[in-house]
Design a protein around this motif. Structure first.
Motif, PDB file in Angstrom:
ATOM      1  N   THR A   1      38.165  41.268  63.257  1.00 25.47           N
ATOM      2  CA  THR A   1      39.604  41.196  63.536  1.00 25.47           C
ATOM      3  C   THR A   1      40.411  40.467  62.465  1.00 25.47           C
ATOM      4  OG1 THR A   1      39.267  39.187  64.850  1.00 25.47           O
ATOM      5  CG2 THR A   1      39.210  41.295  66.009  1.00 25.47           C
ATOM      6  N   GLY A   2      39.765  39.954  61.434  1.00 28.16           N
ATOM      7  CA  GLY A   2      40.503  39.235  60.394  1.00 28.16           C
ATOM      8  C   GLY A   2      39.649  39.023  59.166  1.00 28.16           C
ATOM      9  N   ALA A   3      40.272  38.629  58.074  1.00 29.74           N
ATOM     10  CA  ALA A   3      39.534  38.434  56.823  1.00 29.74           C
ATOM     11  C   ALA A   3      40.268  37.453  55.925  1.00 29.74           C
ATOM     12  CB  ALA A   3      39.348  39.764  56.092  1.00 29.74           C
ATOM     13  N   THR A   4      39.502  36.676  55.179  1.00 25.16           N
ATOM     14  CA  THR A   4      40.053  35.848  54.105  1.00 25.16           C
ATOM     15  C   THR A   4      39.724  36.506  52.775  1.00 25.16           C
ATOM     16  OG1 THR A   4      38.045  34.487  53.969  1.00 25.16           O
ATOM     17  CG2 THR A   4      39.787  33.748  55.464  1.00 25.16           C
ATOM     18  N   TYR A   5      40.457  36.121  51.739  1.00 26.48           N
ATOM     19  CA  TYR A   5      40.363  36.836  50.465  1.00 26.48           C
ATOM     20  C   TYR A   5      40.074  35.883  49.304  1.00 26.48           C
ATOM     21  CZ  TYR A   5      42.573  40.619  53.075  1.00 26.48           C
ATOM     22  OH  TYR A   5      42.845  41.578  54.008  1.00 26.48           O
ATOM     23  N   GLY A   6      39.547  36.463  48.250  1.00 22.90           N
ATOM     24  CA  GLY A   6      39.314  35.752  47.000  1.00 22.90           C
ATOM     25  C   GLY A   6      39.482  36.706  45.834  1.00 22.90           C
ATOM     26  N   SER A   7      39.341  36.202  44.627  1.00 19.99           N
ATOM     27  CA  SER A   7      39.470  37.029  43.426  1.00 19.99           C
ATOM     28  C   SER A   7      38.735  36.361  42.273  1.00 19.99           C
ATOM     29  CB  SER A   7      40.947  37.255  43.061  1.00 19.99           C
ATOM     30  OG  SER A   7      41.606  36.015  42.869  1.00 19.99           O
ATOM     31  N   SER A   8      38.380  37.161  41.282  1.00 20.87           N
ATOM     32  CA  SER A   8      37.634  36.660  40.122  1.00 20.87           C
ATOM     33  C   SER A   8      38.228  37.208  38.841  1.00 20.87           C
ATOM     34  CB  SER A   8      36.155  37.051  40.221  1.00 20.87           C
ATOM     35  OG  SER A   8      35.565  36.495  41.376  1.00 20.87           O
ATOM     36  N   PHE A   9      38.097  36.419  37.774  1.00 19.87           N
ATOM     37  CA  PHE A   9      38.663  36.764  36.465  1.00 19.87           C
ATOM     38  C   PHE A   9      37.650  36.385  35.396  1.00 19.87           C
ATOM     39  CE2 PHE A   9      40.864  35.813  32.564  1.00 19.87           C
ATOM     40  CZ  PHE A   9      41.949  36.662  32.504  1.00 19.87           C
ATOM     41  N   VAL A  10      37.346  37.322  34.508  1.00 22.05           N
ATOM     42  CA  VAL A  10      36.497  37.049  33.342  1.00 22.05           C
ATOM     43  C   VAL A  10      37.204  37.620  32.118  1.00 22.05           C
ATOM     44  CG1 VAL A  10      34.230  37.261  32.285  1.00 22.05           C
ATOM     45  CG2 VAL A  10      34.433  37.254  34.780  1.00 22.05           C
ATOM     46  N   GLY A  11      37.600  36.748  31.211  1.00 23.24           N
ATOM     47  CA  GLY A  11      38.271  37.174  29.983  1.00 23.24           C
ATOM     48  C   GLY A  11      37.418  36.853  28.767  1.00 23.24           C
ATOM     49  N   PHE A  12      37.433  37.750  27.787  1.00 20.12           N
ATOM     50  CA  PHE A  12      36.637  37.573  26.563  1.00 20.12           C
ATOM     51  C   PHE A  12      37.561  37.601  25.356  1.00 20.12           C
ATOM     52  CE2 PHE A  12      34.189  39.871  29.710  1.00 20.12           C
ATOM     53  CZ  PHE A  12      33.001  39.171  29.767  1.00 20.12           C
ATOM     54  N   VAL A  13      37.403  36.624  24.490  1.00 20.25           N
ATOM     55  CA  VAL A  13      38.075  36.619  23.190  1.00 20.25           C
ATOM     56  C   VAL A  13      36.988  36.805  22.139  1.00 20.25           C
ATOM     57  CG1 VAL A  13      39.566  35.372  21.600  1.00 20.25           C
ATOM     58  CG2 VAL A  13      39.847  35.061  24.066  1.00 20.25           C
ATOM     59  N   HIS A  14      36.892  38.005  21.592  1.00 20.17           N
ATOM     60  CA  HIS A  14      35.857  38.323  20.604  1.00 20.17           C
ATOM     61  C   HIS A  14      36.370  37.971  19.207  1.00 20.17           C
ATOM     62  CE1 HIS A  14      34.010  40.628  23.854  1.00 20.17           C
ATOM     63  NE2 HIS A  14      35.200  41.170  24.058  1.00 20.17           N
ATOM     64  N   ILE A  15      35.637  37.133  18.513  1.00 19.46           N
ATOM     65  CA  ILE A  15      36.010  36.706  17.164  1.00 19.46           C
ATOM     66  C   ILE A  15      35.202  37.527  16.168  1.00 19.46           C
ATOM     67  CG2 ILE A  15      36.141  34.771  15.561  1.00 19.46           C
ATOM     68  CD1 ILE A  15      36.283  32.922  17.988  1.00 19.46           C
TER      69      ILE A  15
END
Length: 499
Positions: free
Chosen positions: A297-311
């Motif tokens: 009957t209900g839900a909590t939420y989350g999120s993820s982030f992965v960033g790459f800086v290639h040199i």
């Protein structure tokens, strides 16, 4: 909504929790419990050690004698030994738990494709509302990984493996093992593509995980009586609810109301008492069912982030060599025309020589699609003012004038020579300052994706996470429905006189 369970791909908001899924999650949680306890123990010991080390350093800064600090030293050594033992215990627990989890997964088979009963919720009468019943949190980490050069061609695999392990271990501590596995696979795939197509010197990895305070809850929650009974009967085929009046009353644990008795005449007035007792025994309610249907009957939420800086790897001398070559050419032309123009050559070399770090970015997100915007770069075409052609025309004019006056007097020649020297001095001064006197001939704006685009995407990711308008499921709220609850739902709709 007292119960919560971790999110799983086979669970859908508004649906009934399948019995096999419930049993699977409970067994997995029980199997992983020793590992969680060992992990928490090591975490607590590590935290205690860092706190004690801070206290010890404060005592040293306060000038406490070394003899008085011996007890603190002894406690630190004891904590170190306890940390080592806890780390070994965690390793052993991980090995044992992994074997148990694999056995449980083999027992329940594949989980990608699931079949379930129709949701008992009346969607036209129910509504999903956003409520701040959870909490906002952020975990963020930034690391640089250098691409160690190997001669055996295993560089790309090594760097990709480093990133895979880092992302996996980081998100395993922040989220569920399944989420950590998905993100680490995506990160590994990105790094393999980049290292195969480019010469990478290193990569900066930005990882972040957010939980959102806004949860989705059915409020009001209205059940469809017929679909609720069908879901129950599908879930418990040996404990079905009959939709007849007698069956519904029996499942609800209520006595079936008797019709109004007709006027007693003749033999009916002398009905035996034993027959009445038998009727009362038949109408006795049955409430011995202990089965339970769980509705999401209900839900909590989350999120993820992965960033790459290639040199990217760049030759440090290529740009300077090009600048030196062009500057030498310009200097030679200027010297032939005007004599000593060292400042002009040096300034031109400084203008054309440059050094830079060439980077490009990659992004992997789950639960949030951040705004990925380009940045505006303005380019200009420069020109010298006045142009070199104008300078050459002026010199040609002076030269022509000198040729036309061969028999001029000495005084006139001296005057003309002074005029020429003044002109040459003026133009040499122009050449020395030409670099700073470039005029913008043409401007053009270009849209590009660069490091600023990644930073903009991360800022937008945090803003979207705070708004709580999106995300993947972190936990589910469950509502328990007994057989009596299901029967009463049907009774209220079809047999209201017994409600």
């Amino acid at each position: 909504m007292a119960d919560t369970i971790p999110a799983d791909p086979g669970i859908v908001l508004g649906n009934v929790l399948p019995l096999k899924k419930k049993e699977y999650l409970l067994e997995i949680a029980e199997a992983r419990n020793p590992q969680d306890i060992a992990q928490q123990k090591l975490h607590n010991l590590t935290l205690s050690y860092h706190k004690l080390s801070g206290v010890y350093q404060d005592m040293v800064n306060a000038g406490v004698d070394a003899a008085d600090l011996k007890k603190l030293d002894d406690e630190k050594n004891l904590l170190k030994k306890a940390m080592v033992k806890a780390a070994l215990d965690l390793g052993n627990a991980c090995i044992a738990v992994e074997a148990k989890v694999r056995a449980i997964e083999a027992k329940y088979g594949q989980k990608k494709i699931t079949f379930n009963f129709e949701s008992p919720i009346d969607f036209s009468a129910s509504e999903i509302k956003k409520m701040p019943v959870s909490y906002d949190s952020t975990n963020m980490d930034v690391n640089y990984f250098r691409n160690e050069t190997e001669k055996d061609g295993s560089t790309a695999e090594n760097l990709a493996s480093k990133i895979y392990k880092h992302v996996s271990s980081t998100f395993a501590a922040w989220s569920t093992p399944e989420k950590a596995q998905n993100l680490s696979k995506s990160a590994h795939r990105v790094m393999e593509q980049q290292t195969q197509n480019h010469s990478i010197d290193g990569v900066i990895v930005i990882t972040a995980h957010c939980t959102h305070k806004m949860a989705s809850i059915y409020e009001p929650l209205v059940l469809n009586p017929a679909k609720t009974v069908r879901a129950w009967n599908g879930l418990y085929p040996k404990d079905k609810i009959k939709t007849t009046k007698e069956g519904v009353y029996k499942a609800a644990g209520k006595k079936l109301p008797k019709p109004a008795a007709p006027a007693k005449t003749g033999d009916a007035a002398t009905e035996p008492a034993a027959a009445k007792a038998g009727d009362e025994e038949e109408d006795k309610p049955v409430t011995d069912s202990t089965n339970m249907m769980h509705l999401v009957t209900g839900a909590t939420y989350g999120s993820s982030f992965v960033g790459f800086v290639h040199i990217k790897q760049e030759s440090s001398s290529s740009n300077s060599q090009k600048g030196a070559s062009l500057a030498s050419s310009i200097q030679g032309i200027a010297q032939n025309a005007f004599g000593d123009t060292k400042s002009f050559g040096d300034n031109t070399k400084s203008l054309l020589s440059n050094s830079h770090v060439d980077t490009h970015c990659s992004l992997v997100t789950e639960g949030v699609i951040p705004q990925i915007s380009s940045n505006t770069v303005t380019t200009s075409v420069m020109s010298l003012k006045p142009e070199p052609k104008e300078i050459m025309d002026q010199i040609q004019a002076i030269s022509s004038a000198s040729n036309e006056t061969v028999n001029e007097s000495l005084e006139a020649a001296a005057s003309r020579s002074a005029l020429t020297a003044t002109f040459m001095k003026m133009n040499n001064s122009y050449l020395e300052t030409a670099v700073s006197a470039l005029a913008e001939e043409n401007k053009k704006e270009n849209q590009v994706f660069d490091l600023n685009s990644l930073m903009t995407a991360f800022t937008n990711y945090v803003d979207v996470a705070k708004s709580g308008e999106s995300g993947f499921f972190e936990n589910f709220f469950l509502r328990e429905l007994t057989k009596k609850d299901v029967a009463e739902t049907y009774m209220n709709a079809h047999f209201p006189e017994g409600a």
